[in-house]
Design an enzyme around this catalytic site. Structure first.
Site, mmCIF file in Angstrom:
data_model
loop_
_atom_site.group_PDB
_atom_site.id
_atom_site.type_symbol
_atom_site.label_atom_id
_atom_site.label_comp_id
_atom_site.label_asym_id
_atom_site.label_seq_id
_atom_site.Cartn_x
_atom_site.Cartn_y
_atom_site.Cartn_z
ATOM 1 C CE LYS A 1 -1.768 1.501 4.068
ATOM 2 N NZ LYS A 1 -1.481 2.920 4.395
ATOM 3 C CG ASN A 2 2.221 2.675 3.543
ATOM 4 O OD1 ASN A 2 1.060 2.972 3.243
ATOM 5 N ND2 ASN A 2 2.588 2.432 4.779
ATOM 6 C CB CYS B 1 -5.064 10.333 11.848
ATOM 7 S SG CYS B 1 -3.518 9.571 12.261
ATOM 8 N NE ARG C 1 0.347 9.985 10.550
ATOM 9 C CZ ARG C 1 -0.130 8.984 9.810
ATOM 10 N NH1 ARG C 1 -1.291 8.462 10.076
ATOM 11 N NH2 ARG C 1 0.556 8.549 8.765
ATOM 12 C CG ASP D 1 3.141 1.170 9.704
ATOM 13 O OD1 ASP D 1 3.369 1.450 8.521
ATOM 14 O OD2 ASP D 1 2.837 2.029 10.558
ATOM 15 N NE ARG E 1 -7.166 4.315 5.608
ATOM 16 C CZ ARG E 1 -6.380 5.171 6.264
ATOM 17 N NH1 ARG E 1 -6.611 5.451 7.522
ATOM 18 N NH2 ARG E 1 -5.361 5.751 5.661
#
Ligand code: EPZ
Length: 417
Positions: A22-23, A116, A121, A304, A396
């Site tokens: 994803k990233n 968030c 952030r 993560d 997500r």
């Protein structure tokens, strides 16, 4: 809102294919802004965040089609240069369109991401760097406005090796006039993947993956034809899921060279690995042993994976200390793990996890992407049934999570909300 119903206690066994990262996919999709033409990006995961990036690019005026893990993006012309709040508030990574918009169009209006669940952030380092490259940056009713003729290369020192900050600068610098040096750059594999994608477009980048990256601006680039790397965090998540269920699984299509810190730490808890072709076999035959972690920038133990590792430690034999150094509030999963019977105490940035013999199924609620992954890991080994609400968080970042887990023998079902 969808829910996941999981009946714990099943050993995970079998093979699972790891999806594209994803990233990495998100900034590489944003890189299509940098030049006109038809771009092809392969191994793109089917995720909510990818759909959000697709909407952002379509909102600018690009044609975007994503099917069967291949994204086709046509970016010949833009009718807008804006990333609206209603999209950005659902995905902070939207900020990575700022750099390429300024590089291609010389103007951008991007909503501030807002905080968030895991922290404030800020994006001050992104904006500092772009200003140093000659952009006029101003803030207006929650939006960042940027204007510039042509960005110019310069030396940039990052107080923090910000991942998306490094990515924004990379994409701003590839078309800038002159040379840009990023000192204290993020070294994550996803940053390297973006750099490799940009190089395949004709960019001149040296040192990606190291502390200093040097970019020599070029006058134009050519369209992408690129394959995204596998997702190391999805792979790490499945490793912890195998570990908590004392299972034996084969991860296909994963880059073990991106998983060093995760695999070394899991080995210390008793997990056994065996390299197998383009993947790795993961086996756990005993109760995990408690081990401490401290999250660090790559190549350290990734933030993560902190929540997923905490779920594993909650049933370990002994006490472990988990220190989160990257984000200020990344313990939203603790209260939910406690509902399974986990014994966790948080003081400041440190969570102390006293392993219990077993967890009990419970109704819980996902709060953010990786927290929801830790609840799934816990539910897989908890006795009885668990219900995980607000599953959109997990959608997500995890492609077809219940399908993949069912394929490994888990008793999991999605209830459409
Ligand atoms: C990226 O977020 C990832 N997201 C995150 O993954 C990951 O947790 C994070 O890097 C850290 O590895 C994407 O790549 C899309 P940072 P990013 O800028 O770039 C502070 C997931 O689960 N900071 O490296 O937003 C910041 O507050 C997500 O997939 C500033 O102070 O993270 C944080 O404390 C969650 N000013 C630290 O740096 C800035 O200008 C690291 O943030 C920028 C960052």
């Amino acid at each position: 809102m969808d829910k996941l119903i999981i009946k714990g206690g099943k050993k995970l066994e079998g093979t699972v294919k790891i999806s594209g990262a994803k990233n990495a996919a998100l900034p590489i999709l944003a890189a299509t802004i940098l030049c006109p033409g038809k771009h092809l990006i392969r191994n793109v995961p089917d995720l909510r965040d990818v759909n959000t990036m697709k909407s952002l690019l379509q909102n600018l005026g690009s044609g975007v089609d994503v099917r069967d893990s291949v994204a086709v993006v046509e970016s010949d012309g833009f009718k807008k240069h804006e990333a609206p709040y209603e999209l950005v508030k659902t995905m902070r990574a939207s900020v990575v369109i700022l750099g390429p918009l300024l590089a291609r169009l010389g103007k951008a209006r991007v909503s501030l991401p807002g905080g968030c669940a895991i922290g404030a952030r800020p994006i001050n380092l992104h904006l500092m760097a772009l200003e140093k490259m000659g952009a006029e940056i101003s803030l207006d009713s929650g939006y960042v406005l940027g204007r510039v003729g042509r960005l110019k290369g310069t030396d940039i020192y990052l107080d923090i090796p910000t991942v998306t900050g490094t990515e924004n600068i990379l994409m701003a610098a590839v078309l800038a006039k002159g040379i840009t040096r990023i000192d204290n750059a993020a070294m994550e594999p996803e940053v390297v993947d973006l750099a490799n994608a940009l190089i395949s477009m004709g960019a001149d980048i040296r040192g990606a993956g190291e502390r200093v990256i040097e970019i020599k601006g070029v006058d134009e680039l050519r369209p992408l034809d690129y394959t995204v790397i596998p997702d190391r965090i999805e792979a790490g998540t499945f490793m912890t899921a195998a570990a908590v269920t004392r299972g034996n699984i084969l991860l296909e299509n994963c880059r073990v060279d991106h998983l060093d810190a995760i695999m070394k730490k899991l080995e210390e808890t008793g997990v056994q690995f065996e390299h197998a072709g383009n993947g790795v076999a993961v086996k756990m035959s005993s109760r995990p042993e408690s081990r401490d972690i401290k999250t660090m920038h790559y190549p350290g133990f990734p933030t993560d994976m902190q929540a997923q590792f905490m779920a594993l430690m909650s049933i370990a034999g002994g006490t472990s200390s988990i220190i989160e150094t990257i984000f200020e509030n990344r313990y939203m999963h603790v209260a939910e793990l406690r509902r399974f019977g986990a014994d966790i105490r948080v003081e400041g940035h440190t969570a102390t996890v006293r392993g219990v013999g077993s967890l009990k199924g419970a109704p819980v609620m996902a709060t953010d992407l990786r927290a929801s992954a830790s609840l799934v890991v816990a539910a897989l080994c908890a006795e009885g049934e668990s219900v995980i609400d607000r599953v959109y968080h997990i959608d997500r970042g995890y492609e077809g999570i219940e399908k993949k887990l069912t394929g490994l023998g888990a008793d999991i079902m999605r209830i459409k909300g």
